[in-house]
Design a protein around this motif. Structure first.
Motif, PDB file in Angstrom:
ATOM      1  N   GLU A  83     -76.689  22.018 -40.764  1.00  0.00           N
ATOM      2  CA  GLU A  83     -75.814  21.630 -39.641  1.00  0.00           C
ATOM      3  C   GLU A  83     -75.960  20.200 -39.462  1.00  0.00           C
ATOM      4  OE1 GLU A  83     -75.139  23.378 -34.980  1.00  0.00           O
ATOM      5  OE2 GLU A  83     -76.617  24.149 -36.302  1.00  0.00           O
ATOM      6  N   VAL A  84     -77.086  19.599 -39.613  1.00  0.00           N
ATOM      7  CA  VAL A  84     -77.426  18.157 -39.407  1.00  0.00           C
ATOM      8  C   VAL A  84     -76.403  17.472 -40.398  1.00  0.00           C
ATOM      9  CG1 VAL A  84     -78.898  16.282 -39.468  1.00  0.00           C
ATOM     10  CG2 VAL A  84     -79.593  18.433 -38.271  1.00  0.00           C
ATOM     11  N   GLN A  85     -76.461  17.965 -41.474  1.00  0.00           N
ATOM     12  CA  GLN A  85     -75.561  17.275 -42.523  1.00  0.00           C
ATOM     13  C   GLN A  85     -74.205  17.616 -42.223  1.00  0.00           C
ATOM     14  OE1 GLN A  85     -77.268  19.203 -45.934  1.00  0.00           O
ATOM     15  NE2 GLN A  85     -78.597  17.318 -46.560  1.00  0.00           N
ATOM     16  N   ILE A  86     -73.618  18.642 -41.913  1.00  0.00           N
ATOM     17  CA  ILE A  86     -72.168  18.889 -41.607  1.00  0.00           C
ATOM     18  C   ILE A  86     -71.910  18.053 -40.481  1.00  0.00           C
ATOM     19  CG2 ILE A  86     -72.247  20.817 -40.074  1.00  0.00           C
ATOM     20  CD1 ILE A  86     -69.616  20.377 -42.814  1.00  0.00           C
ATOM     21  N   ASP A  87     -72.755  17.955 -39.314  1.00  0.00           N
ATOM     22  CA  ASP A  87     -72.501  17.395 -38.234  1.00  0.00           C
ATOM     23  C   ASP A  87     -72.449  15.657 -38.810  1.00  0.00           C
ATOM     24  OD1 ASP A  87     -72.318  19.444 -36.743  1.00  0.00           O
ATOM     25  OD2 ASP A  87     -74.390  18.938 -35.932  1.00  0.00           O
ATOM     26  N   GLU A  88     -73.093  15.240 -39.686  1.00  0.00           N
ATOM     27  CA  GLU A  88     -73.179  13.751 -39.937  1.00  0.00           C
ATOM     28  C   GLU A  88     -71.650  13.466 -40.755  1.00  0.00           C
ATOM     29  OE1 GLU A  88     -75.405  12.417 -43.681  1.00  0.00           O
ATOM     30  OE2 GLU A  88     -76.324  11.269 -42.079  1.00  0.00           O
ATOM     31  N   MET A  89     -71.337  14.524 -41.591  1.00  0.00           N
ATOM     32  CA  MET A  89     -70.126  14.385 -42.454  1.00  0.00           C
ATOM     33  C   MET A  89     -68.868  14.365 -41.208  1.00  0.00           C
ATOM     34  SD  MET A  89     -70.436  16.929 -45.597  1.00  0.00           S
ATOM     35  CE  MET A  89     -72.089  17.588 -45.899  1.00  0.00           C
ATOM     36  N   ARG A  90     -69.075  15.155 -40.274  1.00  0.00           N
ATOM     37  CA  ARG A  90     -68.086  15.207 -39.316  1.00  0.00           C
ATOM     38  C   ARG A  90     -67.943  13.868 -38.538  1.00  0.00           C
ATOM     39  NH1 ARG A  90     -66.661  14.153 -34.678  1.00  0.00           N
ATOM     40  NH2 ARG A  90     -64.800  15.293 -33.534  1.00  0.00           N
ATOM     41  N   THR A  91     -69.063  13.148 -38.237  1.00  0.00           N
ATOM     42  CA  THR A  91     -68.830  12.102 -37.594  1.00  0.00           C
ATOM     43  C   THR A  91     -68.126  11.037 -38.422  1.00  0.00           C
ATOM     44  OG1 THR A  91     -70.934  12.475 -36.368  1.00  0.00           O
ATOM     45  CG2 THR A  91     -70.297   9.996 -36.625  1.00  0.00           C
ATOM     46  N   LEU A  92     -68.424  11.008 -39.533  1.00  0.00           N
ATOM     47  CA  LEU A  92     -67.713   9.969 -40.523  1.00  0.00           C
ATOM     48  C   LEU A  92     -66.233  10.388 -40.777  1.00  0.00           C
ATOM     49  CD1 LEU A  92     -70.527   9.386 -43.148  1.00  0.00           C
ATOM     50  CD2 LEU A  92     -69.797   7.830 -41.444  1.00  0.00           C
ATOM     51  N   SER A  93     -65.960  11.643 -40.862  1.00  0.00           N
ATOM     52  CA  SER A  93     -64.584  11.986 -41.334  1.00  0.00           C
ATOM     53  C   SER A  93     -63.644  12.222 -40.065  1.00  0.00           C
ATOM     54  CB  SER A  93     -64.541  13.237 -42.006  1.00  0.00           C
ATOM     55  OG  SER A  93     -65.048  14.475 -41.243  1.00  0.00           O
ATOM     56  N   GLY A  94     -64.081  12.425 -38.880  1.00  0.00           N
ATOM     57  CA  GLY A  94     -63.364  12.716 -37.815  1.00  0.00           C
ATOM     58  C   GLY A  94     -63.378  14.123 -37.344  1.00  0.00           C
ATOM     59  N   SER A  95     -63.441  15.071 -38.168  1.00  0.00           N
ATOM     60  CA  SER A  95     -63.160  16.404 -37.956  1.00  0.00           C
ATOM     61  C   SER A  95     -63.876  17.197 -39.051  1.00  0.00           C
ATOM     62  CB  SER A  95     -61.691  16.934 -37.992  1.00  0.00           C
ATOM     63  OG  SER A  95     -61.069  16.939 -39.238  1.00  0.00           O
ATOM     64  N   TYR A  96     -63.955  18.701 -38.725  1.00  0.00           N
ATOM     65  CA  TYR A  96     -64.782  19.498 -39.556  1.00  0.00           C
ATOM     66  C   TYR A  96     -63.504  20.237 -40.310  1.00  0.00           C
ATOM     67  CZ  TYR A  96     -68.990  19.660 -36.802  1.00  0.00           C
ATOM     68  OH  TYR A  96     -70.025  19.441 -35.826  1.00  0.00           O
ATOM     69  N   GLU A  97     -62.363  20.191 -39.869  1.00  0.00           N
ATOM     70  CA  GLU A  97     -61.137  20.584 -40.419  1.00  0.00           C
ATOM     71  C   GLU A  97     -60.928  19.598 -42.168  1.00  0.00           C
ATOM     72  OE1 GLU A  97     -56.364  21.764 -40.228  1.00  0.00           O
ATOM     73  OE2 GLU A  97     -57.726  20.925 -38.502  1.00  0.00           O
ATOM     74  N   SER A  98     -61.423  18.476 -41.692  1.00  0.00           N
ATOM     75  CA  SER A  98     -60.957  17.318 -42.914  1.00  0.00           C
ATOM     76  C   SER A  98     -62.048  17.755 -44.135  1.00  0.00           C
ATOM     77  CB  SER A  98     -61.246  16.001 -42.638  1.00  0.00           C
ATOM     78  OG  SER A  98     -62.440  15.744 -42.010  1.00  0.00           O
ATOM     79  N   LEU A  99     -63.121  18.461 -43.590  1.00  0.00           N
ATOM     80  CA  LEU A  99     -64.082  18.865 -44.799  1.00  0.00           C
ATOM     81  C   LEU A  99     -63.722  20.234 -45.455  1.00  0.00           C
ATOM     82  CD1 LEU A  99     -66.967  17.658 -42.633  1.00  0.00           C
ATOM     83  CD2 LEU A  99     -66.392  16.543 -44.734  1.00  0.00           C
ATOM     84  N   PHE A 100     -62.740  21.036 -44.774  1.00  0.00           N
ATOM     85  CA  PHE A 100     -62.705  22.397 -45.059  1.00  0.00           C
ATOM     86  C   PHE A 100     -61.783  22.571 -46.204  1.00  0.00           C
ATOM     87  CE2 PHE A 100     -60.867  26.495 -44.411  1.00  0.00           C
ATOM     88  CZ  PHE A 100     -61.700  27.296 -44.337  1.00  0.00           C
ATOM     89  N   SER A 101     -61.962  23.359 -47.117  1.00  0.00           N
ATOM     90  CA  SER A 101     -61.033  23.615 -48.325  1.00  0.00           C
ATOM     91  C   SER A 101     -60.308  24.947 -47.972  1.00  0.00           C
ATOM     92  CB  SER A 101     -61.795  23.761 -49.498  1.00  0.00           C
ATOM     93  OG  SER A 101     -60.991  24.157 -50.498  1.00  0.00           O
ATOM     94  N   ARG A 102     -59.149  24.788 -48.086  1.00  0.00           N
ATOM     95  CA  ARG A 102     -58.235  25.988 -47.833  1.00  0.00           C
ATOM     96  C   ARG A 102     -57.763  26.550 -49.356  1.00  0.00           C
ATOM     97  NH1 ARG A 102     -56.770  23.069 -43.439  1.00  0.00           N
ATOM     98  NH2 ARG A 102     -56.330  24.351 -41.502  1.00  0.00           N
ATOM     99  N   ARG A 103     -58.539  26.140 -50.424  1.00  0.00           N
ATOM    100  CA  ARG A 103     -58.276  26.254 -51.590  1.00  0.00           C
ATOM    101  C   ARG A 103     -59.458  27.659 -52.046  1.00  0.00           C
ATOM    102  NH1 ARG A 103     -56.970  21.195 -55.455  1.00  0.00           N
ATOM    103  NH2 ARG A 103     -54.874  20.722 -54.379  1.00  0.00           N
ATOM    104  N   ALA A 104     -60.397  27.678 -51.262  1.00  0.00           N
ATOM    105  CA  ALA A 104     -61.438  28.430 -51.484  1.00  0.00           C
ATOM    106  C   ALA A 104     -60.759  30.188 -51.766  1.00  0.00           C
ATOM    107  CB  ALA A 104     -62.672  28.582 -50.400  1.00  0.00           C
ATOM    108  N   LYS A 105     -61.343  30.789 -52.611  1.00  0.00           N
ATOM    109  CA  LYS A 105     -60.806  32.127 -52.755  1.00  0.00           C
ATOM    110  C   LYS A 105     -61.069  32.952 -51.716  1.00  0.00           C
ATOM    111  CE  LYS A 105     -61.135  32.144 -57.668  1.00  0.00           C
ATOM    112  NZ  LYS A 105     -61.839  32.500 -58.944  1.00  0.00           N
TER     113      LYS A 105
END
Length: 116
Positions: free
Chosen positions: A37-59
């Motif tokens: 959770e700490v890592q995903i929160d860090e990524m979100r801070t840098l990217s601006g959103s959790y959605e930007s990290l989300f893959s809609r290509r996942a099966k």
């Protein structure tokens, strides 16, 4: 910080990682070492959103019927934490910059960041 979140069986991750200098980077294979959770929160801070990290290509995205759902930021976060396949990859953090996925614009920015 210099870190790469990747999947070792992903050919796209391998191709991108071969195209950049990897010296000084820390690597985290997300299937064997899930993101926290700490890592995903860090990524979100840098990217601006959790959605930007989300893959809609996942099966599982289609299998779970998520394309018919209206997802909120918290949903994206929880889905990524629940299954590594929902993280768009690779995620490359270079100091205060984050590069997510394999689209051409992202790869151009990534390559340019190593030219400076």
């Amino acid at each position: 910080m210099k870190k790469i979140y990747f999947l070792k069986t992903c050919d796209t991750c391998k191709r991108i990682m071969k195209s950049i200098p990897l010296e000084g980077f820390e690597f985290q294979e997300i299937k064997s070492q899930p993101i926290t959770e700490v890592q995903i929160d860090e990524m979100r801070t840098l990217s601006g959103s959790y959605e930007s990290l989300f893959s809609r290509r996942a099966k599982k995205y289609a299998a779970m019927g998520l394309k018919n759902e209206i997802l909120q930021e918290i949903d994206f976060k929880q889905l990524i934490l629940s299954d590594y396949t929902f993280l768009k990859r690779p995620v490359i953090i270079k100091e205060k910059d984050i590069f997510i996925g394999s689209d051409k614009k992202n790869l151009s920015l990534l390559t340019a960041s190593f030219s400076n």
